[in-house]
Write a protein that holds these residues in place. Structure first.
Motif, PDB file in Angstrom:
ATOM      1  N   LYS A  80     -71.215 -46.130 -26.664  1.00  0.00           N
ATOM      2  CA  LYS A  80     -71.934 -46.403 -25.423  1.00  0.00           C
ATOM      3  C   LYS A  80     -72.080 -47.902 -25.183  1.00  0.00           C
ATOM      4  O   LYS A  80     -72.063 -48.355 -24.033  1.00  0.00           O
ATOM      5  CB  LYS A  80     -73.330 -45.765 -25.468  1.00  0.00           C
ATOM      6  N   TYR A  84     -71.831 -49.816 -21.655  1.00  0.00           N
ATOM      7  CA  TYR A  84     -72.954 -50.536 -21.072  1.00  0.00           C
ATOM      8  C   TYR A  84     -72.632 -52.013 -20.862  1.00  0.00           C
ATOM      9  O   TYR A  84     -72.988 -52.596 -19.838  1.00  0.00           O
ATOM     10  CB  TYR A  84     -74.186 -50.407 -21.967  1.00  0.00           C
ATOM     11  N   VAL A 198     -77.763 -42.977 -20.385  1.00  0.00           N
ATOM     12  CA  VAL A 198     -78.898 -43.878 -20.563  1.00  0.00           C
ATOM     13  C   VAL A 198     -80.151 -43.112 -20.987  1.00  0.00           C
ATOM     14  O   VAL A 198     -80.882 -43.544 -21.880  1.00  0.00           O
ATOM     15  CB  VAL A 198     -79.153 -44.677 -19.271  1.00  0.00           C
ATOM     16  N   THR A 201     -79.845 -42.401 -24.593  1.00  0.00           N
ATOM     17  CA  THR A 201     -80.045 -43.596 -25.411  1.00  0.00           C
ATOM     18  C   THR A 201     -81.530 -43.876 -25.606  1.00  0.00           C
ATOM     19  O   THR A 201     -81.986 -44.134 -26.732  1.00  0.00           O
ATOM     20  CB  THR A 201     -79.363 -44.817 -24.764  1.00  0.00           C
ATOM     21  N   ASN A 216     -78.411 -51.272 -27.619  1.00  0.00           N
ATOM     22  CA  ASN A 216     -78.229 -50.777 -26.251  1.00  0.00           C
ATOM     23  C   ASN A 216     -79.511 -50.912 -25.430  1.00  0.00           C
ATOM     24  O   ASN A 216     -79.466 -51.252 -24.244  1.00  0.00           O
ATOM     25  CB  ASN A 216     -77.771 -49.317 -26.278  1.00  0.00           C
ATOM     26  N   TRP A 220     -80.270 -53.204 -21.808  1.00  0.00           N
ATOM     27  CA  TRP A 220     -80.812 -52.700 -20.554  1.00  0.00           C
ATOM     28  C   TRP A 220     -82.123 -53.364 -20.144  1.00  0.00           C
ATOM     29  O   TRP A 220     -82.560 -53.229 -18.996  1.00  0.00           O
ATOM     30  CB  TRP A 220     -81.029 -51.186 -20.644  1.00  0.00           C
TER      31      TRP A 220
END
Length: 242
Positions: A80, A84, A198, A201, A216, A220
């Motif tokens: 991921k 991202y 998302v 995550t 991750n 974000w």
């Protein structure tokens, strides 16, 4: 959804459950909301990395062919990360993330007895508080179009999200002129799939305290509306695990 001027598009998925069952393993319910005024660009970025991801992975290619999508729960956080990074490097200026977290320990039996009603209330409070105060897309006018995964929130729904949001948020002290809310199979919309990634995550990070999700989450953070999760609990003690 076809792009329309002065419209903010919101793609929604969730992870976890609104429940009092086995709460030690089901403590948190998480809603991920991807806001963008340029869905075509963000969709293109996501599709490109998914294509690269499966190019040399026959197992994932078979999954994609069979299921028409790859679920966030079926992919590692390291994979991921590549997705991202690409999306945020090239699309950050036209993207914002909203994360709502409900701690089921604080949810009453009355609150959880109807999932659709509880979901709609969580979304409405988020818009009325976090979005209104902090979103870069907040103008008080225009249209907000929401697309949700029908597998999660539409099944058995008795409460109409579109009607509810229009009643609550467009008449007095409006945050926009109108809301539209529609449901789709996530197989048909790449940005609902990204919202699923998302949501998973953040679920892994908060519920499972998964160390592999930390990088991750950090990625974000700069895109989070209000620079934080929207903690829907009495104690406001939900912590991200970096």
């Amino acid at each position: 959804m076809e792009e329309v001027k002065n419209t903010v598009y919101v793609y929604v998925d969730e992870s976890g459950s609104i429940t009092k069952t086995n709460i030690s393993n089901n403590r948190y319910f998480i809603i991920a909301m991807l806001f963008t005024d340029n869905p075509t660009a963000i969709r293109r970025l996501f599709k490109k990395k998914i294509s690269q991801l499966i190019k040399n992975d026959s197992k994932r290619k078979e999954t994609l062919i069979k299921n028409k999508e790859i679920k966030g729960s079926d992919i590692s956080e390291s994979k991921k990360l590549q997705i991202y990074q690409h999306v945020l490097t090239h699309g950050k200026d036209t993207l914002e993330l909203g994360i709502i977290v409900l701690d089921n320990n604080y949810a009453t039996d009355k609150f959880i007895e109807n999932h659709a009603r509880a979901f709609n209330y969580l979304v409405q409070v988020y818009f009325d508080s976090c979005y209104r105060k902090h979103s870069k897309y907040m103008t008080g006018s225009g249209k907000i179009e929401i697309l949700l995964d029908e597998q999660n929130v539409a099944t058995g729904a008795k409460y109409n999200l579109e009607e509810y949001l229009n009643q609550q948020l467009t008449m007095s002290n409006p945050i926009c002129d109108s809301f539209a809310a529609n449901y789709t199979d996530s197989k048909n919309e790449k940005l609902v799939q990204l919202a699923d990634f998302v949501a998973n995550t953040f679920y892994r990070n908060i519920e499972k305290k998964d160390e592999n999700s930390a990088e991750n989450i950090k990625l974000w953070m700069d895109s989070l509306c209000g620079d934080d999760i929207f903690d829907f609990s009495e104690a406001h003690d939900i912590k991200l695990n970096f």
